[in-house]
Scaffold this active site. Structure first.
Site, short mmCIF file in Angstrom:
data_model
loop_
_atom_site.label_atom_id
_atom_site.label_comp_id
_atom_site.label_asym_id
_atom_site.label_seq_id
_atom_site.Cartn_x
_atom_site.Cartn_y
_atom_site.Cartn_z
N LYS A 1 30.40 8.67 29.12
CA LYS A 1 30.50 7.22 29.80
C LYS A 1 28.86 6.67 30.10
O LYS A 1 28.19 7.32 30.99
CB LYS A 1 31.21 6.98 31.45
N LYS B 1 32.96 5.83 26.49
CA LYS B 1 33.05 4.24 26.99
C LYS B 1 31.57 4.05 27.12
O LYS B 1 30.80 4.73 27.60
CB LYS B 1 33.75 4.46 28.55
C1 PBG Z 1 34.42 2.26 37.66
C2 PBG Z 1 34.85 1.71 36.39
C3 PBG Z 1 33.97 0.87 35.78
C4 PBG Z 1 34.67 0.65 34.79
C5 PBG Z 1 35.78 1.31 34.56
N1 PBG Z 1 35.84 2.19 35.77
C6 PBG Z 1 32.67 0.07 36.13
C7 PBG Z 1 31.52 0.74 36.28
O1 PBG Z 1 31.18 1.94 35.95
O2 PBG Z 1 30.51 0.33 36.66
C8 PBG Z 1 34.50 -0.58 33.70
C9 PBG Z 1 35.41 -1.04 32.91
C10 PBG Z 1 35.16 -2.22 32.10
O3 PBG Z 1 33.83 -2.87 32.20
O4 PBG Z 1 35.87 -2.62 31.34
N2 PBG Z 1 33.36 3.18 37.70
#
Ligand code: PBG
Length: 329
Positions: free
Chosen positions: A195, A248
């Site tokens: 991520k 992601k």
């Molecule tokens: C929580 C999380 C996030 C997303 C999914 N779970 C946000 C982040 O890491 O700030 C992002 C999902 C999206 O942008 O659609 N940590």
């Protein structure tokens, strides 16, 4: 044999020929639909940064889940904005929390729908970071302790899949042993393995009010420049026992998706995140692109890169088109 014997256009002549040689097919069964929960009853309020998506109270979320299930989408991913936030995000592991209540309600009414919960703290902490803060940074091992509590509360509620999204080291091991020790051997872990610290999460953070109060997430989420490191992250999560690994965001990281697909024999998910959705919606609203066409092309590209599961805010819209026969298959 080259031209004039080989003519690549020969197989593009009719829709039927094109369908016969189509390499990638997308169906609703490839998709997972996110749902944003809020406390209360009878609430359905459009999210300004994600047009077409809503903040839903538990009762309304069950109705939404029924529609999603009826459209042939096999799973939902639950997020929540709690009523109150604190430094530890303690609302995230309450058995009567918004997520936990909603998991129970969906599993009671639509048991065939696979319910996945996002496991993180940023929506629940007053500072907006994904764990417990020490010296202005997230403390990895202190966060793991409360991660186990949150995982167990999701499992007790009946979650089929739990998806840790905080990028803490050791999170999969921690969750697996907590789940196994408590009789939840069948709870699936889908780890947000690679991520990236991404600007594409902007609309999501507005939707769940999780923009960090200070600093950013670069000490735990990955540097967008690093592909090899992404493969190491994936390798570690596999070793720790992840059942599904995720990359992601998706669009700016199709090379990573492809590399993971080539290297590991693992179920692979990709998250078509909020900024990717918002860009298409905004440009389509301006009349600059054909939103439907670009959506289909985008989802297809994520599948073609090697994904098994696509988490997308477009899931419902896609499935509706698919049902109408408007998707080339
Ligand atoms: C929580 C999380 C996030 C997303 C999914 N779970 C946000 C982040 O890491 O700030 C992002 C999902 C999206 O942008 O659609 N940590």
């Amino acid at each position: 044999m080259a031209f004039p014997v080989t003519r690549m256009r020969r197989l593009r002549r009719t829709p039927q020929l094109r369908a016969m040689v189509r390499e990638t097919r997308l169906t609703p069964s490839n998709l997972m639909m996110p749902i944003f929960l809020v406390a209360g009853k009878g609430i359905k309020k459009e999210i300004s940064s994600l047009p077409g998506l809503y903040h839903l109270s538990s009762d309304m979320a069950v109705e939404e889940a029924k529609q999603i299930h009826d459209l042939g989408i096999p799973s939902v991913l639950l997020f929540a904005i709690p009523d109150s936030k604190d430094t530890q995000g303690s609302a995230s592991w309450q058995d009567d929390g918004v997520v936990q209540q909603t998991v129970r309600a969906i599993k009671e009414q639509i048991p065939q729908l696979m319910v996945c919960t996002d496991l993180c703290f940023c929506e629940y902490t007053s500072h907006g970071h994904c764990g417990i803060i020490h010296n202005n940074d997230v403390d990895n091992d202190a966060t793991l302790k409360i991660t186990a509590q949150q995982a167990l509360s999701h499992a007790r509620a009946g979650a089929d899949i739990i998806a840790p999204s905080g990028m803490m080291d050791g999170v999969v091991t921690t969750m697996r042993s907590a789940l196994d020790e408590n009789g939840f051997q069948d709870a699936v872990i889908m780890s947000y393995a690679a991520k990236f610290a991404s600007g594409f999460y902007g609309p999501f953070r507005e939707a769940v009010q999780s923009t960090p109060e200070f600093g950013d997430r670069r000490s735990y989420q990955m540097d967008p420049a690093n592909g090899h490191e992404a493969l190491r992250e994936v390798a570690l999560d596999i070793e720790e026992g992840a059942d599904i690994v995720m990359v992601k965001p998706a669009l700016a990281y199709l090379d990573i998706i492809h590399a993971v697909r080539e290297k590991y024999q693992m179920p692979l998910a990709a998250y078509n995140v909020s900024g990717e959705y918002a860009m298409i919606k905004a440009a389509a609203a301006k009349g600059w692109i054909d939103g439907r066409r670009v959506m289909l092309e985008t989802l297809l590209s994520i599948k073609r890169a090697g994904t098994d599961i696509i988490i997308s805010y477009f899931s419902k819209e896609f499935a509706e088109l698919y049902r109408k026969g408007a998707v080339e298959g």
